[in-house]
Design a protein around this motif. Structure first.
Motif, PDB file in Angstrom:
ATOM      1  N   ARG A   1      -3.361   0.553   6.983  1.00  0.00           N
ATOM      2  CA  ARG A   1      -2.278   1.389   7.344  1.00  0.00           C
ATOM      3  C   ARG A   1      -1.162   0.903   6.490  1.00  0.00           C
ATOM      4  O   ARG A   1       0.026   1.637   6.492  1.00  0.00           O
ATOM      5  N   VAL A   2      -1.024   0.019   5.677  1.00  0.00           N
ATOM      6  CA  VAL A   2       0.075  -0.389   4.706  1.00  0.00           C
ATOM      7  C   VAL A   2      -0.012   0.800   3.629  1.00  0.00           C
ATOM      8  O   VAL A   2      -1.021   1.128   3.018  1.00  0.00           O
ATOM      9  N   PRO A   3       1.138   1.290   3.596  1.00  0.00           N
ATOM     10  CA  PRO A   3       1.232   2.411   2.338  1.00  0.00           C
ATOM     11  C   PRO A   3       0.690   2.182   1.110  1.00  0.00           C
ATOM     12  O   PRO A   3       1.295   0.892   0.528  1.00  0.00           O
ATOM     13  N   GLY A   4      -0.130   2.739   0.538  1.00  0.00           N
ATOM     14  CA  GLY A   4      -0.522   2.579  -0.651  1.00  0.00           C
ATOM     15  C   GLY A   4      -1.481   1.335  -1.016  1.00  0.00           C
ATOM     16  O   GLY A   4      -1.886   0.954  -2.049  1.00  0.00           O
ATOM     17  N   VAL A   5      -1.985   0.947   0.042  1.00  0.00           N
ATOM     18  CA  VAL A   5      -2.825  -0.345   0.094  1.00  0.00           C
ATOM     19  C   VAL A   5      -4.130  -0.088  -0.770  1.00  0.00           C
ATOM     20  O   VAL A   5      -4.402  -0.969  -1.694  1.00  0.00           O
TER      21      VAL A   5
END
Length: 562
Positions: free
Chosen positions: A317-321
């Motif tokens: 769910r970390v943006p852009g992972v």
């Protein structure tokens, strides 16, 4: 004070070497005349030094400038790690610690944890990593039950120890005072360890430790009762490492990442200990933070990692992972709790293969592993037995193997399986049968190819209206429901059905899910009798420090009603 040998009291098959007083320089008793075809016992390979502290000392000699621990409180090279452990070993000697004595550590993940462990190993002592989330009665049970004489502790846990210390065998209390991540101003009754370590002359000797010698005393989480002390020998640790190296893509010089609690065998003995032995680098984080984890994976080009499903769900769910290059990650083991198939598929779409494994503290930790190449076509499986481990599924009543596809209790046998419980002959009697099989208490089945699928814990099975409901099966299905962050399924007493199925869920902040929505979502894959009859939404689903669902607490929440 109990000795290392007393850990095996009541075991049906105690290792012979536990009761032997033979030293490395003594000749063993020979009952038959040696001949040209009889190898000398000293050369048989049965008494090879397996002490990880000896391997770290070798690494310090041959590549001492290599950074072995990356840690926010200060990095350590192999030379510095070995020197600090040797100096702490001298402090422990002056505290009366010797071969077989116990040394405890209480604190979050840190370099101090590893220094204390290696110092204990150096003396032939048994290392006792303590769960830092224990309540005071549990903490007292672990410290007193272990018989530890010395405790190394971080400031954040000192007050809890002070409340129970008088009811333990502890005689010396060392406070970590040189870690910026765990600041302290000192306290009465505690000795700051930095001055003691600095003043000490390094202990030059590393005790040779063999396969049957106790290495770690690790207490189970104790969510369903009093914690049991699991004795892991140097052989248990070694053979798990061999299994891992034969099954996963691990290499000399690898970088491993550890943010799962080191007091748990999964984090400690999946990659961390073996990385120290093989000359690699361990990135140590005190706790798991998804953004920090991503930064570390990229900055340090991490190759291996152990975690639980919730860690990887949070990372996703970390943006852009998935826009970053994660190709250096060759070996990711996910264990401790069932992994939702949707999570495995999500990572696989981006070229990252989450490899499921199954085991317990008692199996040090892995008994099975799903090879990376079977990640998708065997999705949901915990894999095949590790190379030097036997796994069966047996009928719970007859203790005989069942047919493929039929659920039963999973039993394990092999050199990675614990030698026994600490001072607990009753637990040994219950856990080991006459053929040496360890009974796990987990229910699973083997498919026609011998791949293991975990169904649930035997004690967690729900019987509703005469039908068996396995909560883990329901949890796997409902974990993929949009809006559901985490879920636990339990049974609560019901006058009509005996037990009824209750789902306890946490959501992602969107409009809360309803029971009708949950039942509708699950109906496509589950029989109606398995669907939840009640729903309770909570901020956080209870889990213990090992990442496993805390069913005891969850049942109490469920019993409170919707």
């Amino acid at each position: 004070m109990p000795t290392a040998a007393s850990a095996y009291a009541g075991s049906r098959t105690p290792p012979a070497a536990i009761t032997s007083d033979l030293t490395l320089d003594e000749e063993p008793t020979v009952t038959t005349p040696p001949s040209a075809t009889t190898p000398h016992p000293r050369n048989s390979g049965l008494r090879i030094d397996l002490n990880p502290a000896a391997a770290v000392a070798r690494n310090a000699v041959h590549h001492g400038d290599t950074v072995v621990i990356r840690y926010a409180g200060g990095d350590l090279t192999y030379a510095r790690l070995d020197d600090k452990a040797a100096r702490l070993a001298t402090v422990l000697v002056h505290s009366g610690v010797g071969d077989g004595d116990r040394v405890a550590y209480l604190g979050l993940n840190s370099s101090s944890f590893l220094v204390t462990m290696l110092a204990a190993f150096r003396l032939g002592a048994v290392f006792v990593p303590v769960n830092f989330r224990l309540a005071e009665p549990e903490l007292e049970a672990v410290l007193a039950g272990s018989g530890a004489a010395v405790l190394v502790c971080e400031e954040g846990h000192r007050a809890s120890v002070d409340k129970v210390r008088s009811r333990t065998a502890l005689t010396r209390f060392l406070l970590v005072d040189d870690d910026p991540e765990a600041p302290t101003a000192g306290a009465a009754g505690w000795e700051p360890w930095s001055a003691l370590i600095t003043a000490a002359v390094p202990e030059p000797k590393v005790f040779a430790k063999y396969a049957d010698d106790a290495a770690v005393l690790m207490f189970t989480s104790g969510t369903t009762g009093r914690p049991k002390g699991v004795v892991l020998t140097h052989g248990n640790i070694w053979w798990n490492s061999v299994n891992v190296e034969l099954s996963l893509d691990t290499r000399r010089g690898d970088v491993t990442y550890v943010a799962a609690p080191l007091f748990h065998v999964g984090a400690l003995n999946s990659f961390t200990l073996r990385t120290l032995v093989r000359g690699g680098t361990v990135v140590v984080r005190r706790r798991f933070d998804p953004q920090e984890c991503l930064d570390d994976l990229l900055t340090h080009r991490v190759n291996s990692m152990f975690g639980i499903a919730q860690m990887f769900a949070a990372l996703s769910r970390v943006p852009g992972v998935f826009e970053h290059d994660l190709s250096e990650l060759r070996s990711i083991v996910v264990a401790g709790a069932p992994v939702p198939p949707s999570l495995i598929e999500l990572y696989a779409r981006h070229g990252v293969l989450l490899q499921q494994a199954w085991g317990l503290t008692e199996t040090a930790p892995f008994a099975t592993h799903l090879p990376a190449e079977r990640t998708l076509d065997k999705i949901g499986s915990a894999g095949i037995p590790m190379p030097f481990t036997e796994v069966r599924v047996v009928d719970t009543a007859a203790n005989e193997p069942v047919m493929s596809g039929e659920p039963g209790e999973i039993v394990v046998r092999g050199p990675n399986v614990t030698a026994g419980y600490w001072n607990n002959p009753e637990a040994n009697q219950a856990a080991f049968d006459d053929e040496g099989w360890f009974h796990s208490g987990d229910i699973g089945y083997l498919d026609e190819e011998g791949y293991l699928y975990i169904v649930d814990r035997l004690k967690d099975m729900i019987i509703s209206g005469g039908e068996n409901v396995y909560p883990a099966e329901v949890e796997r299905v409902l974990a993929s429901m949009p809006g559901v962050v985490d879920i636990a399924v339990v049974g609560v007493p019901d006058e009509q059905w005996g037990e009824t199925v209750v789902a306890v869920v946490s959501v992602d902040g969107s409009p809360s899910v309803t029971l009708e929505e949950v039942r509708a979502y699950g109906a496509a894959q589950l029989a109606r009798y398995k669907l939840p009859q009640r729903l309770k939404v909570v901020p956080v689903v209870p889990r213990n420090a090992s990442g496993k669902l805390d069913k005891a607490v969850t049942r109490r929440l469920a019993a409170e009603g919707v």
